[in-house]
Design a protein around this motif. Sequence first.
Motif, PDB file in Angstrom:
ATOM      1  N   MET A   2      45.902  28.026  45.562  1.00 32.19           N
ATOM      2  CA  MET A   2      45.686  27.452  44.247  1.00 32.19           C
ATOM      3  C   MET A   2      46.853  26.562  43.843  1.00 32.19           C
ATOM      4  SD  MET A   2      43.709  30.555  42.270  1.00 32.19           S
ATOM      5  CE  MET A   2      45.166  31.082  41.471  1.00 32.19           C
ATOM      6  N   ALA A   3      48.043  27.059  43.878  1.00 33.81           N
ATOM      7  CA  ALA A   3      49.244  26.311  43.486  1.00 33.81           C
ATOM      8  C   ALA A   3      50.437  27.210  43.733  1.00 33.81           C
ATOM      9  CB  ALA A   3      49.178  25.925  42.019  1.00 33.81           C
ATOM     10  N   THR A   4      51.633  26.614  43.730  1.00 32.92           N
ATOM     11  CA  THR A   4      52.833  27.429  43.839  1.00 32.92           C
ATOM     12  C   THR A   4      53.089  28.055  42.475  1.00 32.92           C
ATOM     13  OG1 THR A   4      53.724  25.993  45.537  1.00 32.92           O
ATOM     14  CG2 THR A   4      55.288  27.396  44.358  1.00 32.92           C
ATOM     15  N   ILE A   5      53.151  29.359  42.456  1.00 33.83           N
ATOM     16  CA  ILE A   5      53.300  30.101  41.212  1.00 33.83           C
ATOM     17  C   ILE A   5      54.627  30.852  41.245  1.00 33.83           C
ATOM     18  CG2 ILE A   5      52.314  31.924  39.755  1.00 33.83           C
ATOM     19  CD1 ILE A   5      50.514  29.456  40.009  1.00 33.83           C
ATOM     20  N   ASP A   6      55.381  30.732  40.186  1.00 36.69           N
ATOM     21  CA  ASP A   6      56.610  31.495  40.028  1.00 36.69           C
ATOM     22  C   ASP A   6      56.205  32.862  39.480  1.00 36.69           C
ATOM     23  OD1 ASP A   6      58.928  32.733  39.098  1.00 36.69           O
ATOM     24  OD2 ASP A   6      59.837  30.834  38.473  1.00 36.69           O
ATOM     25  N   GLU A  32      39.550  47.889  43.666  1.00 39.12           N
ATOM     26  CA  GLU A  32      38.401  48.003  44.570  1.00 39.12           C
ATOM     27  C   GLU A  32      37.524  46.758  44.492  1.00 39.12           C
ATOM     28  OE1 GLU A  32      36.202  51.628  43.935  1.00 39.12           O
ATOM     29  OE2 GLU A  32      38.032  52.837  44.008  1.00 39.12           O
ATOM     30  N   ASP A  33      37.269  46.286  43.277  1.00 38.92           N
ATOM     31  CA  ASP A  33      36.456  45.074  43.093  1.00 38.92           C
ATOM     32  C   ASP A  33      37.112  43.872  43.761  1.00 38.92           C
ATOM     33  OD1 ASP A  33      34.615  46.535  41.655  1.00 38.92           O
ATOM     34  OD2 ASP A  33      35.309  45.844  39.693  1.00 38.92           O
ATOM     35  N   PHE A  34      38.441  43.751  43.605  1.00 33.43           N
ATOM     36  CA  PHE A  34      39.140  42.620  44.222  1.00 33.43           C
ATOM     37  C   PHE A  34      39.107  42.706  45.741  1.00 33.43           C
ATOM     38  CE2 PHE A  34      40.830  41.603  40.060  1.00 33.43           C
ATOM     39  CZ  PHE A  34      40.848  40.223  40.114  1.00 33.43           C
ATOM     40  N   ALA A  35      39.217  43.930  46.282  1.00 35.61           N
ATOM     41  CA  ALA A  35      39.150  44.093  47.737  1.00 35.61           C
ATOM     42  C   ALA A  35      37.788  43.628  48.253  1.00 35.61           C
ATOM     43  CB  ALA A  35      39.412  45.549  48.125  1.00 35.61           C
ATOM     44  N   ALA A  47      39.194  32.655  52.463  1.00 33.51           N
ATOM     45  CA  ALA A  47      40.136  33.736  52.173  1.00 33.51           C
ATOM     46  C   ALA A  47      41.314  33.240  51.343  1.00 33.51           C
ATOM     47  CB  ALA A  47      40.637  34.352  53.469  1.00 33.51           C
ATOM     48  N   LEU A  48      41.801  34.114  50.459  1.00 34.20           N
ATOM     49  CA  LEU A  48      42.996  33.809  49.677  1.00 34.20           C
ATOM     50  C   LEU A  48      44.206  33.842  50.598  1.00 34.20           C
ATOM     51  CD1 LEU A  48      42.413  36.061  46.535  1.00 34.20           C
ATOM     52  CD2 LEU A  48      41.976  33.616  46.755  1.00 34.20           C
ATOM     53  N   ASP A  49      45.200  33.012  50.284  1.00 36.22           N
ATOM     54  CA  ASP A  49      46.428  33.064  51.077  1.00 36.22           C
ATOM     55  C   ASP A  49      47.353  34.145  50.499  1.00 36.22           C
ATOM     56  OD1 ASP A  49      47.802  31.991  48.884  1.00 36.22           O
ATOM     57  OD2 ASP A  49      47.898  29.987  49.736  1.00 36.22           O
ATOM     58  N   ALA A  50      48.464  34.366  51.162  1.00 42.02           N
ATOM     59  CA  ALA A  50      49.388  35.435  50.771  1.00 42.02           C
ATOM     60  C   ALA A  50      49.926  35.241  49.355  1.00 42.02           C
ATOM     61  CB  ALA A  50      50.535  35.517  51.769  1.00 42.02           C
ATOM     62  N   GLU A  51      50.182  33.991  48.959  1.00 40.50           N
ATOM     63  CA  GLU A  51      50.716  33.731  47.618  1.00 40.50           C
ATOM     64  C   GLU A  51      49.692  34.083  46.536  1.00 40.50           C
ATOM     65  OE1 GLU A  51      51.605  29.618  46.059  1.00 40.50           O
ATOM     66  OE2 GLU A  51      53.631  30.408  46.295  1.00 40.50           O
ATOM     67  N   ASP A  52      48.439  33.715  46.767  1.00 37.71           N
ATOM     68  CA  ASP A  52      47.393  34.056  45.803  1.00 37.71           C
ATOM     69  C   ASP A  52      47.198  35.566  45.733  1.00 37.71           C
ATOM     70  OD1 ASP A  52      46.967  31.348  45.280  1.00 37.71           O
ATOM     71  OD2 ASP A  52      45.372  31.188  46.773  1.00 37.71           O
ATOM     72  N   ASP A  53      47.188  36.233  46.899  1.00 37.99           N
ATOM     73  CA  ASP A  53      47.078  37.690  46.917  1.00 37.99           C
ATOM     74  C   ASP A  53      48.212  38.330  46.122  1.00 37.99           C
ATOM     75  OD1 ASP A  53      44.726  38.379  48.271  1.00 37.99           O
ATOM     76  OD2 ASP A  53      45.688  38.286  50.238  1.00 37.99           O
ATOM     77  N   PHE A  56      47.576  37.969  42.302  1.00 33.85           N
ATOM     78  CA  PHE A  56      46.577  38.908  41.792  1.00 33.85           C
ATOM     79  C   PHE A  56      47.096  40.343  41.829  1.00 33.85           C
ATOM     80  CE2 PHE A  56      43.629  35.373  42.867  1.00 33.85           C
ATOM     81  CZ  PHE A  56      43.121  35.188  41.587  1.00 33.85           C
ATOM     82  N   ALA A  57      47.812  40.712  42.879  1.00 34.52           N
ATOM     83  CA  ALA A  57      48.376  42.057  42.972  1.00 34.52           C
ATOM     84  C   ALA A  57      49.375  42.306  41.841  1.00 34.52           C
ATOM     85  CB  ALA A  57      49.044  42.262  44.333  1.00 34.52           C
ATOM     86  N   MET A  58      50.216  41.309  41.535  1.00 29.79           N
ATOM     87  CA  MET A  58      51.188  41.454  40.458  1.00 29.79           C
ATOM     88  C   MET A  58      50.460  41.625  39.123  1.00 29.79           C
ATOM     89  SD  MET A  58      52.609  39.705  37.664  1.00 29.79           S
ATOM     90  CE  MET A  58      52.205  38.019  37.996  1.00 29.79           C
ATOM     91  N   MET A  59      49.416  40.837  38.896  1.00 32.92           N
ATOM     92  CA  MET A  59      48.685  40.964  37.630  1.00 32.92           C
ATOM     93  C   MET A  59      48.043  42.348  37.518  1.00 32.92           C
ATOM     94  SD  MET A  59      47.123  37.306  36.511  1.00 32.92           S
ATOM     95  CE  MET A  59      46.817  36.349  37.985  1.00 32.92           C
TER      96      MET A  59
END
Length: 86
Positions: A2-6, A32-35, A47-53, A56-59
């Motif tokens: 999506m973009a580089t996110i701090d 579970e829903d996100f998985a 597939a989402l890349d590691a940065e996007d994952d 979402f994990a942080m949120m």
Amino acid sequence: MMATIDLDTLRARIRSMDFEPGTPEQVALWREDFAESRANLAIEDMALDAEDDAMFAMMLDEGVSPAMMVTLIHGLYQPGANQLAA
């Protein structure tokens, strides 16, 4: 991607917001829903890349609901808006 996110800036912004975080039970269901969603994206070769994952994990770690995530992400892409993260 999506973009580089701090993530630190985004986390700080989330923590400064006035919202009721999800309960541990809700967050577990959202995980579970996100998985399942990630698996479906992978099947469709989107597939989402590691940065996007990580975003979402942080949120989820902060108890942000999926509906609120949409609002936060939308805010990241609003020209002239008070950006959540660089």
